[in-house]
Design a protein around this motif. Structure first.
Motif, PDB file in Angstrom:
ATOM      1  N   TYR A  99       0.835  -1.190   0.000  1.00  0.00           N
ATOM      2  CA  TYR A  99       0.000   0.000   0.000  1.00  0.00           C
ATOM      3  C   TYR A  99       0.877   1.248   0.000  1.00  0.00           C
ATOM      4  CZ  TYR A  99      -3.625  -3.338   1.330  1.00  0.00           C
ATOM      5  OH  TYR A  99      -4.486  -4.401   1.357  1.00  0.00           O
ATOM      6  N   PHE A 100       0.223   2.394  -0.161  1.00  0.00           N
ATOM      7  CA  PHE A 100       0.908   3.687  -0.107  1.00  0.00           C
ATOM      8  C   PHE A 100       0.735   4.358   1.250  1.00  0.00           C
ATOM      9  CE2 PHE A 100       0.714   8.354  -0.874  1.00  0.00           C
ATOM     10  CZ  PHE A 100       2.054   8.555  -1.175  1.00  0.00           C
ATOM     11  N   ARG A 110      -4.700   3.500   0.952  1.00  0.00           N
ATOM     12  CA  ARG A 110      -4.499   3.893  -0.440  1.00  0.00           C
ATOM     13  C   ARG A 110      -3.463   2.994  -1.110  1.00  0.00           C
ATOM     14  NH1 ARG A 110      -2.561   9.921  -2.495  1.00  0.00           N
ATOM     15  NH2 ARG A 110      -3.002   9.616  -4.710  1.00  0.00           N
ATOM     16  N   GLN A 111      -3.754   2.651  -2.347  1.00  0.00           N
ATOM     17  CA  GLN A 111      -2.831   1.896  -3.196  1.00  0.00           C
ATOM     18  C   GLN A 111      -2.433   2.805  -4.347  1.00  0.00           C
ATOM     19  OE1 GLN A 111      -2.659  -2.025  -2.987  1.00  0.00           O
ATOM     20  NE2 GLN A 111      -0.692  -1.472  -3.903  1.00  0.00           N
ATOM     21  N   ARG A 112      -1.153   2.783  -4.733  1.00  0.00           N
ATOM     22  CA  ARG A 112      -0.732   3.566  -5.890  1.00  0.00           C
ATOM     23  C   ARG A 112      -0.097   2.654  -6.930  1.00  0.00           C
ATOM     24  NH1 ARG A 112       1.369   9.540  -4.145  1.00  0.00           N
ATOM     25  NH2 ARG A 112       0.633   9.984  -6.255  1.00  0.00           N
ATOM     26  N   ARG A 113      -0.084   3.133  -8.172  1.00  0.00           N
ATOM     27  CA  ARG A 113       0.329   2.276  -9.284  1.00  0.00           C
ATOM     28  C   ARG A 113       1.839   2.051  -9.330  1.00  0.00           C
ATOM     29  NH1 ARG A 113      -2.361   6.393 -11.407  1.00  0.00           N
ATOM     30  NH2 ARG A 113      -3.847   5.092 -12.544  1.00  0.00           N
ATOM     31  N   TYR A 114       2.622   3.076  -8.965  1.00  0.00           N
ATOM     32  CA  TYR A 114       4.066   2.880  -9.063  1.00  0.00           C
ATOM     33  C   TYR A 114       4.587   2.080  -7.878  1.00  0.00           C
ATOM     34  CZ  TYR A 114       3.700   7.364  -6.532  1.00  0.00           C
ATOM     35  OH  TYR A 114       3.341   8.369  -5.672  1.00  0.00           O
ATOM     36  N   LYS A 165      -1.388   6.160 -16.047  1.00  0.00           N
ATOM     37  CA  LYS A 165      -2.096   7.406 -15.769  1.00  0.00           C
ATOM     38  C   LYS A 165      -2.759   7.970 -17.019  1.00  0.00           C
ATOM     39  CE  LYS A 165       0.485   9.127 -11.778  1.00  0.00           C
ATOM     40  NZ  LYS A 165       1.312  10.233 -11.239  1.00  0.00           N
TER      41      LYS A 165
END
Length: 399
Positions: A99-100, A110-114, A165
């Motif tokens: 997770y972020f 929150r999860q982020r793509r990178y 994105k």
């Protein structure tokens, strides 16, 4: 040399107070891990936790043990963050991606793509393995390393299901952050895990080739954050013209380290050129300090924070200038080291409460109210810079 000795004394004092600040105010004795949203005095203003910072904190305290010897409080801090990461920050339903952000207790937010959370998890476990010999930590680091490599190179679909994105059919490209950060990950993995040196060496060359051949554009006098898949600059829209001088300078010392490892003089010269172009284009000639973003063609940057002065680009300049001066003996780099340290003395360091301000306005005054930490600022860039600059100066002085 007398100036170097004086600066080293100040750097050592700053490192001591910086580490003390985070140990006293940041560590969570209830849930484990570290809080990084701290105000000037060290009071927590948000209990949400940055997953980046759990990994970065664990790496920092492990690295301090590597450099200066193990101390119980450093080991405890590193272990607390590693345990928090393992228990709360891995999304097992998404292929082991991290997770972020999470809550204080570790519930996912929150999860982020990178895959930078995975990168900091990787180096944290690797560095801790390096000082403890804990084989499980090395296994974790290796798993994360392979996942990052596969994601960066399009060998697997992102298990989070998050796409790029931009709509790929319209525009796609490559980001400097991927080979740059992976190059630094490789340097740590190779140091603690010599059994896989051949793999690390091969991947490191892939990273430097991508940086030099695709992102570095001497004809433009800069290194671009984003380029087309074949490295072609895309200068007709703002994101294609973004230059982050601090990023480029950080990249330059990663490349210097790799050049020294390989004995590659040309790679070192290219790293020096990246440093020179970034510092000369990015240094604010009116107020001093390094601008956050600039435009490759001198057009208006889109990011509203483009003319702020952030802590970490100055930290990276300290490291890069010190290492370049150590390697070359060229006073050009000594002058930039002292110029940057002067700015940090005057604007970033807080002699009353310890640690450094994170965010300054263009004129060098802290944003109001001032902050020592955030989702992106924790015990990482400042202590890393102080430690590595102190090491480089000691090597220059030979004592």
């Amino acid at each position: 040399m007398e100036r170097l000795k004086l600066e080293r004394d100040w750097i050592r004092q700053q490192l001591e107070t910086c580490i003390a600040f985070w140990l006293e105010h940041g560590m969570d004795p209830v849930n484990g891990g570290v809080y990084t949203c701290l105000d000037r005095e060290g009071k927590v203003y948000s209990t949400d936790k940055s997953v980046w910072m759990q990994g970065r904190c664990a790496w920092t305290f492990s690295y301090l043990c590597h450099v200066y010897g193990q101390r119980p409080e450093w080991m405890e801090a590193a272990k607390s963050c590693l345990d928090f990461l393992e228990e709360h920050c891995i999304n097992y339903e998404a292929g082991g991606r991290l997770y972020f952000t999470v809550t204080a207790e570790g519930l996912p937010l929150r999860q982020r793509r990178y895959c930078f959370s995975e990168g900091f998890y990787c180096i944290a476990n690797a560095e801790y393995y390096g000082i403890t010999g804990d084989e499980e930590c090395l296994a974790r680091a290796r798993r994360a390393y392979q996942l990052i490599y596969q994601l960066n190179n399009g060998l697997i679909e992102d298990p989070t299901g998050m796409g790029p994105k931009t709509i790929a059919e319209t525009r796609t490209g490559r980001a400097l952050g991927d080979p740059m950060i992976f190059l630094n990950i490789i340097s740590i993995m190779r140091r603690v895990d010599p059994a896989h040196t051949e793999e690390y060496d091969r991947h490191a060359k892939e990273c430097t080739d991508a940086i030099v051949n695709l992102h570095y554009h001497p004809e433009l006098g800069c290194t671009l954050e984003s380029v087309a898949p074949d490295g072609t600059p895309e200068l007709w829209y703002t994101a294609g013209r973004v230059v982050n001088p601090g990023h480029d300078i950080e990249c330059s010392w990663f490349m210097m380290d790799e050049a020294n490892y390989r004995g590659d003089e040309q790679l070192h010269k290219t790293a020096e050129a990246i440093f020179r172009q970034a510092i000369e284009a990015g240094w604010d000639k009116e107020y001093g300090g390094l601008l956050y973003f600039i435009d490759a063609k001198g057009l208006p940057p889109e990011a509203y924070e483009h003319d702020m002065k952030l802590w970490w680009p100055h930290n990276e300049t300290m490291i890069a200038a010190a290492k370049a001066y150590r390697d070359t003996g060229d006073d050009y780099y000594a002058n930039w080291l002292f110029k940057t340290l002067d700015y940090c003395h005057e604007h970033f360091a807080d002699e009353e409460y310890g640690e450094w301000y994170g965010y300054l306005r263009r004129d060098g005054k802290p944003t109001m109210p001032p902050t020592k930490g955030s989702t992106f600022k924790g015990p990482f860039h400042v202590p890393r810079a102080l430690c590595m600059t102190e090491q480089a100066i000691t090597e220059i002085l030979g004592d």
